[in-house]
Design a protein around this motif. Structure first.
Motif, PDB file in Angstrom:
ATOM      1  N   UNK A   1      10.081 -13.573 -15.960  1.00 54.64           N
ATOM      2  CA  UNK A   1      11.614 -13.293 -15.949  1.00 54.64           C
ATOM      3  C   UNK A   1      11.505 -11.958 -16.400  1.00 54.64           C
ATOM      4  N   UNK A   2       9.893 -11.425 -16.940  1.00 51.92           N
ATOM      5  CA  UNK A   2       9.935  -9.921 -17.821  1.00 51.92           C
ATOM      6  C   UNK A   2       9.584  -8.514 -16.308  1.00 51.92           C
ATOM      7  N   UNK A   3       9.817  -7.376 -16.277  1.00 54.22           N
ATOM      8  CA  UNK A   3       9.486  -6.826 -15.729  1.00 54.22           C
ATOM      9  C   UNK A   3       8.025  -6.370 -15.181  1.00 54.22           C
ATOM     10  N   UNK A   4       7.730  -6.222 -17.092  1.00 55.32           N
ATOM     11  CA  UNK A   4       6.232  -6.434 -17.364  1.00 55.32           C
ATOM     12  C   UNK A   4       5.302  -6.499 -16.076  1.00 55.32           C
ATOM     13  N   UNK A   5       4.908  -7.683 -15.513  1.00 56.54           N
ATOM     14  CA  UNK A   5       3.520  -8.156 -14.618  1.00 56.54           C
ATOM     15  C   UNK A   5       4.484  -7.176 -13.418  1.00 56.54           C
ATOM     16  N   UNK A   6       5.713  -7.062 -12.894  1.00 58.07           N
ATOM     17  CA  UNK A   6       5.778  -6.490 -12.267  1.00 58.07           C
ATOM     18  C   UNK A   6       5.561  -4.719 -12.264  1.00 58.07           C
ATOM     19  N   UNK A   7       5.566  -4.397 -12.784  1.00 56.07           N
ATOM     20  CA  UNK A   7       5.150  -2.713 -13.332  1.00 56.07           C
ATOM     21  C   UNK A   7       4.073  -1.989 -13.052  1.00 56.07           C
ATOM     22  N   UNK A   8       3.088  -3.432 -13.487  1.00 57.28           N
ATOM     23  CA  UNK A   8       1.303  -3.070 -13.768  1.00 57.28           C
ATOM     24  C   UNK A   8       1.346  -3.398 -12.547  1.00 57.28           C
ATOM     25  N   UNK A   9       1.935  -4.194 -11.518  1.00 63.99           N
ATOM     26  CA  UNK A   9       1.404  -4.198  -9.581  1.00 63.99           C
ATOM     27  C   UNK A   9       2.068  -3.056  -9.101  1.00 63.99           C
TER      28      UNK A   9
ATOM     29  N   UNK B   1       9.315   6.718 -14.730  1.00 63.38           N
ATOM     30  CA  UNK B   1       7.805   6.347 -15.173  1.00 63.38           C
ATOM     31  C   UNK B   1       7.618   6.656 -16.858  1.00 63.38           C
ATOM     32  N   UNK B   2       8.699   6.679 -17.000  1.00 57.76           N
ATOM     33  CA  UNK B   2       7.864   7.063 -19.324  1.00 57.76           C
ATOM     34  C   UNK B   2       8.509   5.272 -19.562  1.00 57.76           C
ATOM     35  N   UNK B   3       9.454   4.915 -19.019  1.00 64.26           N
ATOM     36  CA  UNK B   3      10.245   3.591 -19.319  1.00 64.26           C
ATOM     37  C   UNK B   3       8.704   2.720 -18.844  1.00 64.26           C
ATOM     38  N   UNK B   4       8.668   2.846 -17.971  1.00 63.88           N
ATOM     39  CA  UNK B   4       7.018   1.518 -17.145  1.00 63.88           C
ATOM     40  C   UNK B   4       6.167   1.941 -18.094  1.00 63.88           C
TER      41      UNK B   4
ATOM     42  N   UNK C   1       5.848   2.268 -20.997  1.00 62.70           N
ATOM     43  CA  UNK C   1       6.317   2.270 -22.200  1.00 62.70           C
ATOM     44  C   UNK C   1       6.072   0.451 -21.716  1.00 62.70           C
ATOM     45  N   UNK C   2       7.003  -0.303 -21.313  1.00 60.67           N
ATOM     46  CA  UNK C   2       6.983  -0.821 -20.783  1.00 60.67           C
ATOM     47  C   UNK C   2       5.368  -1.839 -20.669  1.00 60.67           C
ATOM     48  N   UNK C   3       4.135  -1.318 -20.533  1.00 61.04           N
ATOM     49  CA  UNK C   3       3.426  -1.533 -20.476  1.00 61.04           C
ATOM     50  C   UNK C   3       2.519  -1.101 -21.543  1.00 61.04           C
ATOM     51  N   UNK C   4       2.150  -0.702 -22.123  1.00 60.90           N
ATOM     52  CA  UNK C   4       1.676  -0.417 -23.010  1.00 60.90           C
ATOM     53  C   UNK C   4       2.333  -0.883 -24.589  1.00 60.90           C
ATOM     54  N   UNK C   5       3.423  -1.090 -24.859  1.00 64.15           N
ATOM     55  CA  UNK C   5       3.643  -1.981 -26.678  1.00 64.15           C
ATOM     56  C   UNK C   5       4.571  -3.098 -26.214  1.00 64.15           C
ATOM     57  N   UNK C   6       3.687  -4.216 -26.259  1.00 63.69           N
ATOM     58  CA  UNK C   6       4.118  -5.561 -26.289  1.00 63.69           C
ATOM     59  C   UNK C   6       6.169  -5.786 -26.749  1.00 63.69           C
TER      60      UNK C   6
ATOM     61  N   UNK D   1       8.149  -3.453 -27.111  1.00 57.88           N
ATOM     62  CA  UNK D   1       8.996  -2.636 -26.375  1.00 57.88           C
ATOM     63  C   UNK D   1       8.875  -3.525 -25.266  1.00 57.88           C
ATOM     64  N   UNK D   2       8.394  -4.084 -24.808  1.00 59.50           N
ATOM     65  CA  UNK D   2       8.648  -4.889 -23.727  1.00 59.50           C
ATOM     66  C   UNK D   2       9.064  -6.076 -23.418  1.00 59.50           C
ATOM     67  N   UNK D   3       9.198  -6.857 -24.906  1.00 59.98           N
ATOM     68  CA  UNK D   3      10.431  -7.730 -24.787  1.00 59.98           C
ATOM     69  C   UNK D   3      11.144  -7.405 -25.457  1.00 59.98           C
ATOM     70  N   UNK D   4      11.573  -6.403 -25.615  1.00 57.98           N
ATOM     71  CA  UNK D   4      13.133  -6.127 -26.267  1.00 57.98           C
ATOM     72  C   UNK D   4      13.803  -5.741 -24.912  1.00 57.98           C
ATOM     73  N   UNK D   5      13.110  -5.094 -24.017  1.00 53.32           N
ATOM     74  CA  UNK D   5      13.492  -4.203 -23.336  1.00 53.32           C
ATOM     75  C   UNK D   5      13.324  -4.023 -21.611  1.00 53.32           C
ATOM     76  N   UNK D   6      12.185  -5.223 -21.471  1.00 53.08           N
ATOM     77  CA  UNK D   6      12.051  -5.743 -19.981  1.00 53.08           C
ATOM     78  C   UNK D   6      12.117  -7.047 -19.855  1.00 53.08           C
ATOM     79  N   UNK D   7      12.829  -7.550 -20.763  1.00 51.01           N
ATOM     80  CA  UNK D   7      13.524  -9.139 -20.494  1.00 51.01           C
ATOM     81  C   UNK D   7      14.845  -8.284 -19.832  1.00 51.01           C
ATOM     82  N   UNK D   8      14.813  -9.982 -18.393  1.00 56.26           N
ATOM     83  CA  UNK D   8      16.393  -9.487 -17.479  1.00 56.26           C
ATOM     84  C   UNK D   8      17.186 -10.854 -17.919  1.00 56.26           C
ATOM     85  N   UNK D   9      16.856 -11.401 -18.850  1.00 55.72           N
ATOM     86  CA  UNK D   9      17.548 -12.491 -19.146  1.00 55.72           C
ATOM     87  C   UNK D   9      16.466 -14.488 -17.650  1.00 55.72           C
ATOM     88  N   UNK D  10      17.302 -14.765 -17.904  1.00 51.68           N
ATOM     89  CA  UNK D  10      17.263 -16.440 -17.486  1.00 51.68           C
ATOM     90  C   UNK D  10      17.386 -16.196 -15.568  1.00 51.68           C
ATOM     91  N   UNK D  11      16.266 -15.486 -14.783  1.00 55.75           N
ATOM     92  CA  UNK D  11      17.098 -15.073 -13.605  1.00 55.75           C
ATOM     93  C   UNK D  11      16.433 -16.006 -12.259  1.00 55.75           C
TER      94      UNK D  11
END
Length: 312
Positions: A77-85, A109-112, A114-119, A121-131
């Motif tokens: 439920x985190x966008x991190x893996x999607x943006x990596x792809x 682009x800058x937001x993504x 940071x999502x990829x590079x910063x664990x 940041x990704x945990x705080x801002x990449x999480x979508x909730x129980x989607x």
């Protein structure tokens, strides 16, 4: 109900688009952009002989839709893996939340990055909730702890695993379905499920799939939704030793955004053509073991892509 009377499967989609654009109720929506909308529409598409209902009047980036479906099935439920792809379709919602919370005018682009590079940041801002994925494979279960009290179990209910087992062992069941609409958790989701309930039927050795979509952005979202329905129906059929039958799409609130006028006018002026195929090149051990490399689309020669903004 719209029926596929025209020679090409996509004509029913274009007819629905024209109907909504010319006769739909104009209304203010959640996004503030405004839509034209109708309630209730149905379309049917054959999956026989590897057919897949990709839109041909504009290019559909089907690999992004396929990666999204595999991401759902992973339970992530985190966008991190999607943006990596390189898949950006879920980024707008957490990006909007970050901008509103911080006041920072960061671009996508800058937001993504940071999502990829910063664990953290990704945990705080990449999480979508129980989607979707959380509900599909880890729907919350609760276990008694005594004195009438319950606690959430470590492992939730895997609707997809149960669906595969149900198709294999009880193919006549009318309960071959899964849903993402968990009322208790909707408020915690970045976006409540639009393609909310999938149901399947085994008929004469074929697997048919139906999607009820409570809310459908016909101009942008539908192309991914119908591909996703076709893809998971094909995967389930393969896993359960069945031939693919047809897919049925049912929309609740089906709408076109008012700022999509250029998209609508251009697309309904085009003539659909071609018959693309979806090949699955490997049968993995389970429904959860497919990889993007397992899917191939052939004979797809769409007309040019039509860009349009996403309403968040």
């Amino acid at each position: 109900m719209l029926t596929p009377d025209a020679a090409h499967y996509e004509q029913q989609y274009l007819d629905l688009m024209r109907l909504i654009w010319t006769q739909g109720d104009e209304r203010v929506d959640r996004t503030g952009v405004g839509t034209r909308s109708i309630l209730g529409a149905t379309m049917r598409f054959s999956l026989a002989d590897d057919a897949v209902p990709l839109l041909t009047t504009k290019r559909v980036f089907w690999k992004a839709a396929a990666r999204e479906m595999l991401w759902f099935l992973s339970g992530d439920t985190n966008i991190r893996e999607l943006v990596r792809q390189g898949v950006h379709i879920w980024t707008d919602w957490p990006l909007d939340a970050y901008r509103r919370a911080t006041g920072e005018t960061i671009d996508r682009d800058a937001f993504e990055a940071r999502i990829i590079e910063d664990d953290d940041f990704a945990a705080r801002w990449g999480e979508l909730g129980p989607v979707y994925g959380a509900q599909w494979v880890n729907w919350p279960r609760y276990e008694p702890v005594g004195d009438g009290l319950y606690r959430r179990a470590a492992q939730g209910h895997n609707q997809i695993a149960d669906l595969v087992e149900g198709i294999r062992t009880n193919p006549g069941s009318r309960r071959l379905l899964f849903t993402g609409w968990n009322v208790a958790e909707v408020a915690r989701m970045a976006l409540p499920p639009c393609h909310m309930t999938y149901q399947f039927q085994v008929a004469s050795g074929r697997l048919n799939g139906l999607l009820f979509q409570r809310s459908c952005d016909l101009g942008l979202g539908f192309a991914f939704n119908i591909f996703g329905l076709s893809m998971i129906t094909r995967m389930l059929a393969q896993q359960c030793d069945l031939a693919p039958g047809e897919v049925v799409w049912q929309g609740g609130d089906v709408h076109l955004y008012l700022n999509h006028a250029a998209l609508v006018e251009e697309q309904i002026s085009r003539t659909p053509a071609g018959a693309p195929l979806l090949k699955i090149n490997r049968r993995p051990p389970s429904i959860f073991d497919y990889r993007i490399e397992d899917f191939e689309v052939l004979d797809y020669a769409p007309q040019a892509h039509i860009a349009a903004p996403v309403a968040v």
